[in-house]
Design an enzyme around this catalytic site. Sequence first.
Site, PDB file in Angstrom:
ATOM      1  N   CYS A 231      45.825  41.575  39.064  1.00  9.37           N
ATOM      2  CA  CYS A 231      45.114  41.397  37.789  1.00  9.37           C
ATOM      3  C   CYS A 231      46.021  41.905  36.675  1.00  9.37           C
ATOM      4  O   CYS A 231      46.732  42.901  36.860  1.00  9.37           O
ATOM      5  CB  CYS A 231      43.797  42.183  37.806  1.00  9.37           C
ATOM      6  SG  CYS A 231      42.938  42.188  36.222  1.00  9.37           S
TER       7      CYS A 231
ATOM      8  N   CYS B 100      47.325  34.981  33.493  1.00  6.07           N
ATOM      9  CA  CYS B 100      46.041  35.481  33.995  1.00  6.07           C
ATOM     10  C   CYS B 100      45.918  35.196  35.495  1.00  6.07           C
ATOM     11  O   CYS B 100      46.070  34.047  35.936  1.00  6.07           O
ATOM     12  CB  CYS B 100      44.933  34.768  33.233  1.00  6.07           C
ATOM     13  SG  CYS B 100      43.279  35.200  33.763  1.00  6.07           S
TER      14      CYS B 100
HETATM   15  N1  DGL Z   1      43.349  38.379  32.859  1.00  6.50           N
HETATM   16  C1  DGL Z   1      42.372  38.576  33.901  1.00  6.50           C
HETATM   17  C2  DGL Z   1      43.094  38.519  35.268  1.00  6.50           C
HETATM   18  O1  DGL Z   1      44.269  38.771  35.387  1.00  6.50           O
HETATM   19  C3  DGL Z   1      41.619  39.891  33.737  1.00  6.50           C
HETATM   20  C4  DGL Z   1      40.650  39.872  32.576  1.00  6.50           C
HETATM   21  C5  DGL Z   1      39.560  38.833  32.712  1.00  6.50           C
HETATM   22  O2  DGL Z   1      38.656  38.989  33.552  1.00  6.50           O
HETATM   23  O3  DGL Z   1      39.628  37.845  31.988  1.00  6.50           O
HETATM   24  O4  DGL Z   1      42.474  38.200  36.235  1.00  6.50           O
END
Ligand code: DGL
Length: 278
Positions: A188, A77
Amino acid sequence: MKNDIKNAPIGVFDSGIGGLTVAKELITALPGEDIIYLGDTARVPYGTKSGRTVIAYSHSNTEFLISKGIKLLVVACNTASSVSLPSLNSEFDIPVIGVIEPGAKKAVSVTKAGKIGVIGTPSTINSSAYKKAIEELNPSIEVISKPCPLFVPLADEGWTEGELVERIAEEYLSSIKDTGIDVLVLGCTHYPLLKHTIQKVMGEKITLVDSAKETAMEIKQALIRENLLNENSSSSNKEFYLTDVSDTFLSVAGRFLGEDIKKIEMVDIIGTTKVPSP
Ligand code: DGL
């Protein structure tokens, strides 16, 4: 003893299913490695939450994966990588790889204009993690950042192409498109799914950097460096754990991973998480 560690799985966590884009690249780069994936689907999204909450969630996710005997932790993430890496590194005695540095490194190596765009969730952009990582590698590079919060629900819904998505992408990206950047970091987990639309809006001259791909390469290098590469395995085992399972999960997850997921297990780690007061 070392061989036991080499045969241990790689742990990957994300706020939800988006991190499967990182798992997908990991499977391609390291087909012999076992993977344990934890998606914190009960607490997603992380991208709009405070740093201290995301750090607390990241710690409970890590404790769960360490209890499964992992040899290396991948924070798939971007939001969690942006805010939690220093505290995970100091708290846990295991190699930890996040997605920020690999993406930043690639972007710095590609830019000729010395101007890099970064898009991500509001928390990732507010943390300035990509900007700091890029400036550490080359202080003369200018970084122009933009949060694109709607891209996450669009990718979850499978709305990755078409007129409506292009309109939204134009709205977000028009302000950074003409700033002279020649590289755009997809900061992201969800954005690689919107790659075609983002490329169309930005134009062919802008190089898109996919942090997921770069992270998989970095993991391979780290395993070689730490002498942790699994040399025995001819096939690999993958386990998927979630903190909440919805009806639509399997079809959406298949789209992110690029293959069907046969079995998922639900885990309860939420009750043990303590988020400090502000
Ligand atoms: N996994 C999150 C990121 O890469 C995107 C989804 C979220 O906001 O949890 O920042």
